[in-house]
Design a protein around this motif. Structure first.
Motif, PDB file in Angstrom:
ATOM      1  N   ALA A 134       0.824  -1.199   0.000  1.00  0.00           N
ATOM      2  CA  ALA A 134       0.000   0.000   0.000  1.00  0.00           C
ATOM      3  C   ALA A 134       0.862   1.254   0.000  1.00  0.00           C
ATOM      4  O   ALA A 134       0.500   2.275  -0.592  1.00  0.00           O
ATOM      5  CB  ALA A 134      -0.921  -0.009   1.218  1.00  0.00           C
ATOM      6  N   GLU A 135       2.014   1.175   0.675  1.00  0.00           N
ATOM      7  CA  GLU A 135       2.920   2.330   0.697  1.00  0.00           C
ATOM      8  C   GLU A 135       3.387   2.689  -0.705  1.00  0.00           C
ATOM      9  O   GLU A 135       3.482   3.870  -1.060  1.00  0.00           O
ATOM     10  CB  GLU A 135       4.142   2.032   1.589  1.00  0.00           C
ATOM     11  CG  GLU A 135       3.845   1.992   3.060  1.00  0.00           C
ATOM     12  CD  GLU A 135       3.486   0.597   3.542  1.00  0.00           C
ATOM     13  OE1 GLU A 135       3.020  -0.218   2.698  1.00  0.00           O
ATOM     14  OE2 GLU A 135       3.647   0.332   4.740  1.00  0.00           O
ATOM     15  N   THR A 136       3.665   1.670  -1.520  1.00  0.00           N
ATOM     16  CA  THR A 136       4.096   1.927  -2.896  1.00  0.00           C
ATOM     17  C   THR A 136       3.005   2.631  -3.686  1.00  0.00           C
ATOM     18  O   THR A 136       3.275   3.595  -4.424  1.00  0.00           O
ATOM     19  CB  THR A 136       4.480   0.605  -3.582  1.00  0.00           C
ATOM     20  OG1 THR A 136       5.618   0.062  -2.926  1.00  0.00           O
ATOM     21  CG2 THR A 136       4.807   0.827  -5.049  1.00  0.00           C
ATOM     22  N   LEU A 137       1.778   2.168  -3.555  1.00  0.00           N
ATOM     23  CA  LEU A 137       0.672   2.814  -4.251  1.00  0.00           C
ATOM     24  C   LEU A 137       0.508   4.257  -3.793  1.00  0.00           C
ATOM     25  O   LEU A 137       0.299   5.169  -4.602  1.00  0.00           O
ATOM     26  CB  LEU A 137      -0.623   2.042  -4.017  1.00  0.00           C
ATOM     27  CG  LEU A 137      -0.747   0.686  -4.717  1.00  0.00           C
ATOM     28  CD1 LEU A 137      -2.008  -0.031  -4.256  1.00  0.00           C
ATOM     29  CD2 LEU A 137      -0.748   0.871  -6.225  1.00  0.00           C
ATOM     30  N   LEU A 138       0.611   4.477  -2.479  1.00  0.00           N
ATOM     31  CA  LEU A 138       0.434   5.818  -1.935  1.00  0.00           C
ATOM     32  C   LEU A 138       1.512   6.767  -2.446  1.00  0.00           C
ATOM     33  O   LEU A 138       1.220   7.866  -2.940  1.00  0.00           O
ATOM     34  CB  LEU A 138       0.447   5.765  -0.407  1.00  0.00           C
ATOM     35  CG  LEU A 138       0.103   7.072   0.299  1.00  0.00           C
ATOM     36  CD1 LEU A 138      -1.374   7.391   0.153  1.00  0.00           C
ATOM     37  CD2 LEU A 138       0.471   6.995   1.786  1.00  0.00           C
ATOM     38  N   TRP A 139       2.767   6.353  -2.353  1.00  0.00           N
ATOM     39  CA  TRP A 139       3.859   7.231  -2.760  1.00  0.00           C
ATOM     40  C   TRP A 139       3.928   7.391  -4.279  1.00  0.00           C
ATOM     41  O   TRP A 139       4.362   8.426  -4.779  1.00  0.00           O
ATOM     42  CB  TRP A 139       5.182   6.715  -2.207  1.00  0.00           C
ATOM     43  CG  TRP A 139       5.352   7.028  -0.754  1.00  0.00           C
ATOM     44  CD1 TRP A 139       5.220   6.173   0.295  1.00  0.00           C
ATOM     45  CD2 TRP A 139       5.672   8.304  -0.181  1.00  0.00           C
ATOM     46  NE1 TRP A 139       5.435   6.830   1.475  1.00  0.00           N
ATOM     47  CE2 TRP A 139       5.716   8.138   1.217  1.00  0.00           C
ATOM     48  CE3 TRP A 139       5.919   9.565  -0.713  1.00  0.00           C
ATOM     49  CZ2 TRP A 139       5.995   9.192   2.083  1.00  0.00           C
ATOM     50  CZ3 TRP A 139       6.204  10.620   0.144  1.00  0.00           C
ATOM     51  CH2 TRP A 139       6.247  10.428   1.521  1.00  0.00           C
ATOM     52  N   ALA A 170      -4.448  12.966   1.438  1.00  0.00           N
ATOM     53  CA  ALA A 170      -3.784  11.668   1.309  1.00  0.00           C
ATOM     54  C   ALA A 170      -2.571  11.593   2.230  1.00  0.00           C
ATOM     55  O   ALA A 170      -2.291  10.538   2.825  1.00  0.00           O
ATOM     56  CB  ALA A 170      -3.361  11.433  -0.145  1.00  0.00           C
ATOM     57  N   GLY A 171      -1.835  12.708   2.367  1.00  0.00           N
ATOM     58  CA  GLY A 171      -0.705  12.716   3.280  1.00  0.00           C
ATOM     59  C   GLY A 171      -1.125  12.518   4.723  1.00  0.00           C
ATOM     60  O   GLY A 171      -0.490  11.768   5.479  1.00  0.00           O
ATOM     61  N   LEU A 172      -2.207  13.180   5.126  1.00  0.00           N
ATOM     62  CA  LEU A 172      -2.697  13.034   6.498  1.00  0.00           C
ATOM     63  C   LEU A 172      -3.226  11.620   6.744  1.00  0.00           C
ATOM     64  O   LEU A 172      -2.951  11.016   7.793  1.00  0.00           O
ATOM     65  CB  LEU A 172      -3.786  14.068   6.768  1.00  0.00           C
ATOM     66  CG  LEU A 172      -3.331  15.528   6.773  1.00  0.00           C
ATOM     67  CD1 LEU A 172      -4.531  16.466   6.913  1.00  0.00           C
ATOM     68  CD2 LEU A 172      -2.328  15.784   7.894  1.00  0.00           C
ATOM     69  N   THR A 180       3.395   6.389   5.902  1.00  0.00           N
ATOM     70  CA  THR A 180       4.392   7.392   5.523  1.00  0.00           C
ATOM     71  C   THR A 180       5.514   7.547   6.538  1.00  0.00           C
ATOM     72  O   THR A 180       6.399   8.368   6.340  1.00  0.00           O
ATOM     73  CB  THR A 180       3.732   8.774   5.337  1.00  0.00           C
ATOM     74  OG1 THR A 180       3.193   9.214   6.595  1.00  0.00           O
ATOM     75  CG2 THR A 180       2.630   8.725   4.286  1.00  0.00           C
ATOM     76  N   ALA A 181       5.511   6.796   7.622  1.00  0.00           N
ATOM     77  CA  ALA A 181       6.539   6.859   8.667  1.00  0.00           C
ATOM     78  C   ALA A 181       6.599   8.225   9.342  1.00  0.00           C
ATOM     79  O   ALA A 181       7.587   8.557   9.993  1.00  0.00           O
ATOM     80  CB  ALA A 181       7.919   6.507   8.093  1.00  0.00           C
ATOM     81  N   ALA A 227       2.333  17.672   5.284  1.00  0.00           N
ATOM     82  CA  ALA A 227       1.566  16.507   5.726  1.00  0.00           C
ATOM     83  C   ALA A 227       2.292  15.202   5.375  1.00  0.00           C
ATOM     84  O   ALA A 227       2.255  14.233   6.135  1.00  0.00           O
ATOM     85  CB  ALA A 227       0.179  16.522   5.095  1.00  0.00           C
ATOM     86  N   TRP A 228       2.962  15.166   4.244  1.00  0.00           N
ATOM     87  CA  TRP A 228       3.630  13.948   3.806  1.00  0.00           C
ATOM     88  C   TRP A 228       4.956  13.708   4.523  1.00  0.00           C
ATOM     89  O   TRP A 228       5.333  12.566   4.778  1.00  0.00           O
ATOM     90  CB  TRP A 228       3.877  13.996   2.304  1.00  0.00           C
ATOM     91  CG  TRP A 228       2.668  13.679   1.486  1.00  0.00           C
ATOM     92  CD1 TRP A 228       1.654  14.538   1.146  1.00  0.00           C
ATOM     93  CD2 TRP A 228       2.308  12.422   0.923  1.00  0.00           C
ATOM     94  NE1 TRP A 228       0.700  13.894   0.406  1.00  0.00           N
ATOM     95  CE2 TRP A 228       1.066  12.592   0.243  1.00  0.00           C
ATOM     96  CE3 TRP A 228       2.907  11.166   0.909  1.00  0.00           C
ATOM     97  CZ2 TRP A 228       0.432  11.542  -0.429  1.00  0.00           C
ATOM     98  CZ3 TRP A 228       2.276  10.123   0.231  1.00  0.00           C
ATOM     99  CH2 TRP A 228       1.059  10.321  -0.415  1.00  0.00           C
ATOM    100  N   PHE A 229       5.684  14.790   4.839  1.00  0.00           N
ATOM    101  CA  PHE A 229       7.031  14.627   5.390  1.00  0.00           C
ATOM    102  C   PHE A 229       7.169  15.112   6.834  1.00  0.00           C
ATOM    103  O   PHE A 229       8.203  14.880   7.458  1.00  0.00           O
ATOM    104  CB  PHE A 229       8.052  15.367   4.515  1.00  0.00           C
ATOM    105  CG  PHE A 229       8.193  14.787   3.142  1.00  0.00           C
ATOM    106  CD1 PHE A 229       8.884  13.610   2.931  1.00  0.00           C
ATOM    107  CD2 PHE A 229       7.615  15.412   2.054  1.00  0.00           C
ATOM    108  CE1 PHE A 229       9.013  13.067   1.662  1.00  0.00           C
ATOM    109  CE2 PHE A 229       7.729  14.881   0.771  1.00  0.00           C
ATOM    110  CZ  PHE A 229       8.431  13.704   0.576  1.00  0.00           C
TER     111      PHE A 229
END
Length: 296
Positions: A134-139, A170-172, A180-181, A227-229
């Motif tokens: 899922a992380e791959t799809l998100l990023w 999406a980031g939140l 997203t760690a 939100a992403w980082f």
């Protein structure tokens, strides 16, 4: 899934090529869709306010052709030739056609295959890093959104809410789900700090000069990156974007290639800072920027 991480990443890279082909459509059509919507809203407002006559009966114009991301089919802007399926294969069709329309031989811009290649490479990177997850799809969605925003803003100085706001949410949500760690508190603070920091710069510049130095889309994009980082990444990203933006702006000024109004949109450099944060990490970005000024 093939069982081999390298093969899985390669398959995801091919998916990226296909997505990149669609991004070319988004980059070209979304600003035009926005302009049509604004024109329709202005016309409706004029009618509601009594400033424009209402169209009725025989005087009503025929309905315009549907225009969105799916309709009409892709066509050559020079001769109207409909692009056939075998002329729309990412990269390969452009090479086979030698960068020209099959009907009128008008030139097809190099940017089309470059967008496809860039998207494929970024999807490949995400699959290499996170595997089939899922992380791959998100990023991968993150990368696709930033590529689209960078080129739309460069072409039109627009950063559509249709992309920036879903990117922010999406980031939140990615933080909330642990994809997203970035802890949720850091993501929320990053979104707030990203928006308010550029909002403050905007108003300080406007009060000092009476001019607008950037648009509200820049605030939303920077909020999305926060939100992403997380809030800790905002300073490295904005420093990198500012340095590269300044260099490009100076180069364009010296070469007399600045567009009318003498401005350079800031969104592409913010998007580039976001992609750099993904590829190398905020800390390495900070070290690189500081080394440019001899501070590292």
């Amino acid at each position: 899934m093939t069982g081999s991480p390298l093969a899985d990443a390669a398959l995801f890279g091919i998916l990226g090529l296909l997505v990149g082909s669609f991004l070319n459509v988004v980059i070209h059509r979304l600003p035009k869709m926005m302009e049509r919507q604004w024109a329709a809203e202005c016309a409706q407002y004029g009618q509601d306010a009594g400033l424009l006559p209402e169209a009725s009966g025989a005087a009503q114009p025929p309905s315009a052709e549907a225009f969105n991301l799916w309709t009409p089919r892709s066509r050559c802007p020079s001769c109207g030739h409909g692009v056939r399926w075998h002329e729309n294969i990412p990269v390969l069709s452009w090479l086979a056609l030698r960068g020209r329309c099959s009907a009128c031989k008008a030139r097809i811009g190099l940017r089309y295959p470059l967008v496809e290649l860039a998207t494929g490479a970024l999807f490949y990177f995400c699959a290499q890093r996170w595997g089939m997850s899922a992380e791959t799809l998100l990023w991968s969605g993150f990368c696709a959104a930033l590529l689209s925003l960078a080129l739309i803003d460069w072409d039109t100085t627009l950063l559509p809410d249709d992309i920036t706001l879903p990117l922010l949410w999406a980031g939140l949500l990615g933080s909330l789900l642990g994809w997203t760690a970035v802890p949720l508190a850091d993501a929320v603070l990053g979104a707030a700090a990203g928006y308010l920091s550029l909002w403050s710069v905007y108003w300080a510049f406007r009060l000092a000069t009476g001019k607008e130095g950037m648009g509200y889309g820049d605030f939303k994009l920077f909020a999305a990156l926060g939100a992403w980082f997380g809030w800790q990444a905002l300073v490295p990203i904005i420093l990198l974007a500012s340095v590269i933006g300044a260099v490009v702006g100076i180069a364009m000024k010296l070469s007399s290639s600045l567009r009318e109004g003498k401005y350079v949109p800031f969104g592409p450099f913010l998007a580039g800072g976001g992609l750099a944060a993904l590829l190398w990490g905020p800390q390495r970005i900070m070290q690189a920027v500081l080394s440019v000024f001899g501070l590292a």
